[in-house]
Scaffold this motif. Structure first.
Motif, short mmCIF file in Angstrom:
data_model
loop_
_atom_site.label_atom_id
_atom_site.label_comp_id
_atom_site.label_asym_id
_atom_site.label_seq_id
_atom_site.Cartn_x
_atom_site.Cartn_y
_atom_site.Cartn_z
N THR A 164 50.56 19.45 26.39
CA THR A 164 49.27 19.96 25.91
C THR A 164 48.37 20.25 27.09
OG1 THR A 164 48.39 17.73 25.68
CG2 THR A 164 49.47 18.70 23.74
N GLU A 165 47.18 20.76 26.77
CA GLU A 165 46.24 21.13 27.83
C GLU A 165 45.62 19.91 28.49
OE1 GLU A 165 42.02 23.57 28.15
OE2 GLU A 165 43.28 23.77 26.38
N ASP A 166 45.51 18.79 27.77
CA ASP A 166 44.80 17.62 28.27
C ASP A 166 45.70 16.64 29.01
OD1 ASP A 166 42.52 18.64 27.10
OD2 ASP A 166 42.92 17.63 25.18
N THR A 167 47.01 16.75 28.86
CA THR A 167 47.91 15.78 29.49
C THR A 167 48.22 16.19 30.92
OG1 THR A 167 49.83 16.97 28.65
CG2 THR A 167 48.97 15.17 27.31
N VAL A 168 48.87 15.27 31.64
CA VAL A 168 49.37 15.53 32.99
C VAL A 168 50.89 15.57 32.88
CG1 VAL A 168 49.50 14.69 35.36
CG2 VAL A 168 47.41 14.37 34.05
N THR A 169 51.46 16.75 32.94
CA THR A 169 52.89 16.93 32.71
C THR A 169 53.62 16.93 34.04
OG1 THR A 169 52.40 18.27 30.77
CG2 THR A 169 54.63 18.40 31.65
N VAL A 170 54.32 15.82 34.30
CA VAL A 170 55.24 15.71 35.44
C VAL A 170 56.52 15.10 34.91
CG1 VAL A 170 53.48 15.59 37.26
CG2 VAL A 170 54.17 13.52 36.08
N LEU A 171 57.51 15.00 35.78
CA LEU A 171 58.79 14.44 35.32
C LEU A 171 58.65 12.97 34.92
CD1 LEU A 171 61.32 16.05 37.83
CD2 LEU A 171 60.97 16.63 35.44
N GLU A 172 57.71 12.25 35.57
CA GLU A 172 57.52 10.84 35.23
C GLU A 172 56.90 10.65 33.85
OE1 GLU A 172 57.81 11.11 39.62
OE2 GLU A 172 56.72 12.20 38.07
N THR A 173 56.14 11.67 33.38
CA THR A 173 55.50 11.57 32.06
C THR A 173 56.23 12.35 30.98
OG1 THR A 173 54.06 13.44 32.59
CG2 THR A 173 53.25 11.26 33.14
N SER A 174 57.28 13.06 31.33
CA SER A 174 58.04 13.87 30.35
C SER A 174 59.04 12.98 29.63
CB SER A 174 58.73 15.04 31.05
OG SER A 174 57.80 15.87 31.68
N VAL A 175 58.54 12.15 28.71
CA VAL A 175 59.40 11.19 27.99
C VAL A 175 60.28 11.92 26.98
CG1 VAL A 175 59.39 9.08 26.63
CG2 VAL A 175 57.61 9.46 28.33
N LYS A 176 59.78 13.02 26.41
CA LYS A 176 60.54 13.74 25.38
C LYS A 176 61.76 14.47 25.95
CE LYS A 176 57.67 12.72 22.09
NZ LYS A 176 58.08 11.84 20.98
N SER A 200 53.58 2.96 35.34
CA SER A 200 52.36 3.38 36.03
C SER A 200 51.92 4.77 35.55
CB SER A 200 52.59 3.40 37.54
OG SER A 200 53.58 4.35 37.88
N ALA A 201 52.88 5.67 35.28
CA ALA A 201 52.52 6.99 34.76
C ALA A 201 51.89 6.87 33.38
CB ALA A 201 53.75 7.88 34.72
N GLU A 202 52.43 5.97 32.54
CA GLU A 202 51.86 5.78 31.21
C GLU A 202 50.46 5.18 31.29
OE1 GLU A 202 53.13 3.67 26.96
OE2 GLU A 202 54.40 3.50 28.76
N CYS A 203 50.27 4.21 32.21
CA CYS A 203 48.94 3.63 32.40
C CYS A 203 47.95 4.69 32.90
CB CYS A 203 49.01 2.49 33.41
SG CYS A 203 49.91 1.05 32.82
#
Length: 767
Positions: free
Chosen positions: A327-339, A514-517
């Motif tokens: 989405t527009e508000d998230t920070v999309t990196v490989l560490e946060t790409s859980v899906k 840490s990425a989730e936090c």
């Protein structure tokens, strides 16, 4: 700076022209050396030809002299013969007696004459050969002379063009030199002005350095006291900081994810059609299940193919969930790409499905090759498809391996370093292109197989339509994979750049936790910022903003200066509050005194003013004017009651006067404060401008030195090139003069040879 840039550009142009002229000079030197060598060789050839001509001329002279001697001798012999004949008539007897002698003499003379005739013929042959050789030599020399004249004309034209060009360049360089001298003079004047300014600025700089040094110490003390902890020094703590939010990257990633979702949907539809039509094909060829029982292998293969939707459709769902997570508000990196993990799991399940059906598919092709309907060409196409299906499963294994590597940063960050992200994305792009190539081979081989199966005698319309459907699904699959491969290759740089950034100053996220936090902190920060949103106050007018723009740009208010201003304003507020309390106390005391006076007036006037109680409007004023009534006689009560309004008006006047004075003083104080702040900001801006001016002065002095050095160097090079060109021109002119002289000499020698050859030919003709 602009003048220095123009000078540098002109210097570069001059250097380029100089290098071109130098290269042309080398070519001309080489041409002159070659012409000198050719002229030397021609001179040697001319010498040899002269020597040969002289030898031939000497031989001709000797032959002509010998011919003349022989002619004289023949004449003498003829005279003697005539005399002998005359004598023979007179004296026949003596002739008869001497006939033997005369016959011997005739024989001798005839032999001698025959020898002379043969020798004359030989000499004529030699002369003819020498004449032919002379003509050939003359023709060769004429052609050589024409070639040399043409070369000389070309060289002369080149020399003239070069002289014109060199004169033009010399004039241009002289004009540039004059312009550069004028610019150097102006720069010298500016340098003098800069020196004077720098002296003044240095003095101001010393004062400012002293002031700034004291302020720096104070600020360092404040920083050491107020900032005890810096979390950016540790990667573990820095990973919890929220990175800079790049909305453009997020929108771009969402757009790319939407495109990828559309491509995956096309791929899923093509795979579903391919597996479904393959199931139909297995049931009707080589044995039709409607008329006969198919083999157990094909039955099992058809059963497995019937389950393809449960393995293929989750790929679309996993990609859809991944798209919704960006989405527009998230920070999309490989560490946060859980899906991405779910999509990798669905791809793994589909890979297991391909591995499960691969042996049955290969055995089915082998069984089809063993049937009686299979020809040699059809068997070859089946074996090619046999190899292609193995390659297809292998490329899916590669893609699953690389996508599972991309999942590691969100599950096990130690499994994949950030430096290897680019390599993984590049390998995915190459695997997709390999996937596309394999599908093109499958499409080609299957189209050939379909055309061959149409020629089979037992081919039905159902088989033909099924082959067409399989071929169309393979073509759709090929096109879809080609789009995915080109899409991934075109956006490879964006993937590697946008999916690997982290907090400022840090190299990476330490762990998925840490990425989730960090994402939770980001949500809290966004909520806090939304809570702080208030309606904006009235903005500054446009004209006023334009007027204050220079002040705002030049002002370099620091934290310490603002803190001092705040402290001063707080002190002034405290003083004003103290003064306010003081005046409030004074006002209370004045009120108490007024109440006391009013009480006294009431007590004193209560007996004298009993008759005037009926008029209630006068009662409040009587208490205020008691003082004046006590001073005057008791016979005048009306005048004493009129004093109360005067007292009130006087108090109002005093109060208004003091209030106006206080307002005037506060306005003067605020004006003085604003002027002091403005002067302080101007001083700081002037200090900054002074430092910038000093830096620009140093850079200008260095550029001036470089420009003067370049000017002197170019002047020296100009003089050297001018001298070298003049020397070369003089040498070339001398060489051309010498060549002209040699050519004139050669022409004269050729003319003399022509004359001598013509004379000799005339003599020979006369003979």
């Amino acid at each position: 700076m602009a003048a220095a840039a123009e000078l540098q550009g002109k210097y570069q142009k001059l250097a380029q022209e100089y290098s071109k002229l130098r290269a042309q000079n080398q070519v001309l030197k080489k041409g002159v050396v070659d012409e000198q060598a050719n002229s030397a060789s021609l001179k040697e050839q001319l010498k040899m030809k002269d020597q040969s001509l002289r030898k031939l001329q000497q031989e001709m002279d000797s032959l002509t002299f010998r011919n003349q001697q022989l002619a004289k001798r023949v004449e003498l012999l003829q005279d003697e013969l005539a005399l002998s004949e005359a004598r023979g008539k007179k004296n026949k007897k003596s002739a008869e007696s001497s006939s033997q002698l005369t016959q011997e003499q005739k024989s001798v003379f005839s032999e001698d004459l025959q020898k002379k005739i043969e020798e004359n013929e030989r000499l004529h042959i030699l002369f003819f050969e020498a004449d032919e050789q002379h003509k050939r030599l003359e023709a060769e020399l004429r052609t050589r002379l024409e070639v040399l004249e043409a070369d000389a004309a070309q060289h002369q034209a080149v020399v003239d063009s070069l002289t014109r060009k060199y004169t033009d360049t010399i004039e241009k360089l002289q004009n540039d030199k004059a312009k550069l001298e004028i610019k150097s003079q102006t720069l010298e004047r500016e340098a003098k002005d800069c020196r004077l300014r720098t002296e003044e600025c240095q003095q101001q700089l010393k004062n400012l350095q002293a002031a700034l040094g004291s302020r720096l110490e104070e600020s360092l003390c404040i920083i050491n006291e107020k900032v005890p902890f810096n979390d950016t020094r540790s990667n573990r703590y820095n990973a919890l900081n929220v990175p800079l939010h790049n909305r453009r990257y997020q929108l771009k990633l969402r757009d790319l994810a939407g495109q990828a979702l559309a491509f995956v949907q096309e791929l899923v539809a093509a795979l579903l059609n391919f597996h479904t039509y393959t199931e139909q094909k297995v049931q009707i060829f080589p044995i039709d299940s409607a008329t006969d029982t198919i083999s157990p292998l094909n039955q099992k293969f058809s059963q497995y193919l019937h389950e393809n939707a449960s393995y293929v459709r989750p790929l679309e769902e996993g990609m859809l969930h991944l798209f919704e997570s960006i989405t527009e508000d998230t920070v999309t990196v490989l560490e946060t790409s859980v899906k991405l993990k779910a999509f990798s799991e669905h791809l793994a399940s589909y890979l297991c499905f391909l591995r499960k059906i691969l042996p049955y598919q290969l055995k089915s092709l082998e069984e089809e090759c063993e049937s009686s309907l299979c020809t040699a060409a059809l068997r070859a196409r089946n074996m090619e498809l046999h190899r292609d299906m193995k390659r297809l499963t292998a490329v899916f294994e590669k893609l699953h391996t690389y996508i599972s590597l991309l999942v590691l940063p969100s599950t096990k960050p130690e499994g994949l370093l950030r430096t290897n992200y680019n390599l993984v994305f590049t390998n995915i792009a190459t695997s997709l292109h390999g996937f596309h190539d394999i599908l093109k081979d499958i499409s080609k081989h299957y189209s050939q197989k379909a055309t061959l199966e149409q020629d089979v005698p037992t081919a039905t319309q159902k088989l033909i339509t099924t082959n067409d459907c399989i071929l169309s699904s393979v073509v759709a699959l090929t096109n879809g994979v080609g789009k995915i491969a080109s899409f991934f290759s075109n956006n490879l740089d964006h993937f590697t750049a946008s999916l690997s950034y982290g907090p400022k100053g840090g190299t990476e996220f330490i762990s998925p936790v840490s990425a989730e936090c960090m994402l939770q902190y980001k949500k809290k920060a966004v909520a806090y910022m939304k809570s702080l949103k208030k309606p904006c106050a009235d903005s500054v007018p446009y004209e006023e903003a334009l007027a204050n723009r220079r002040v705002l740009l030049s002002s370099t208010e620091s934290r310490e200066g603002l803190a001092q201003q705040v402290q001063q304003s707080l002190e002034k507020i405290a003083k004003l509050e103290q003064e306010k309390e003081h005046w409030m106390l004074e006002a209370q005391l004045a009120k108490i005194k007024l109440e006391k006076e009013n009480q006294k007036l009431k007590n004193s006037l209560s007996g004298h003013l009993s008759e005037t109680i009926q008029d209630r409007s006068v009662l409040p004023n009587v208490a205020e004017q008691k003082k004046e009534t006590t001073e005057k006689s008791p016979r005048e009560p009306i005048k004493s009651t009129s004093l109360a309004p005067d007292v009130e008006s006087r108090e109002d006047l005093i109060k208004n006067h003091y209030m106006a004075r206080i307002a005037e003083l506060t306005s003067h104080l605020q004006l003085a404060d604003s002027k002091s702040v403005h002067f302080h900001a101007e001083c700081r801006a002037l200090a900054k401008r002074l430092s910038l001016a000093e830096k620009s002065k140093e850079s200008l002095t260095e550029e001036l030195k470089l420009a003067s050095q370049n000017i002197s160097r170019l002047q020296d090079e100009l003089m050297t090139t001018k001298r070298s060109y003049e020397d070369q021109l003089s040498m070339m002119s001398d060489h051309l003069c010498s060549m002209n002289e040699t050519l004139t000499k050669q022409r004269e020698e050729i003319d003399t040879l022509k004359m001598t050859s013509k004379g000799n030919s005339k003599k020979n003709k006369n003979r």
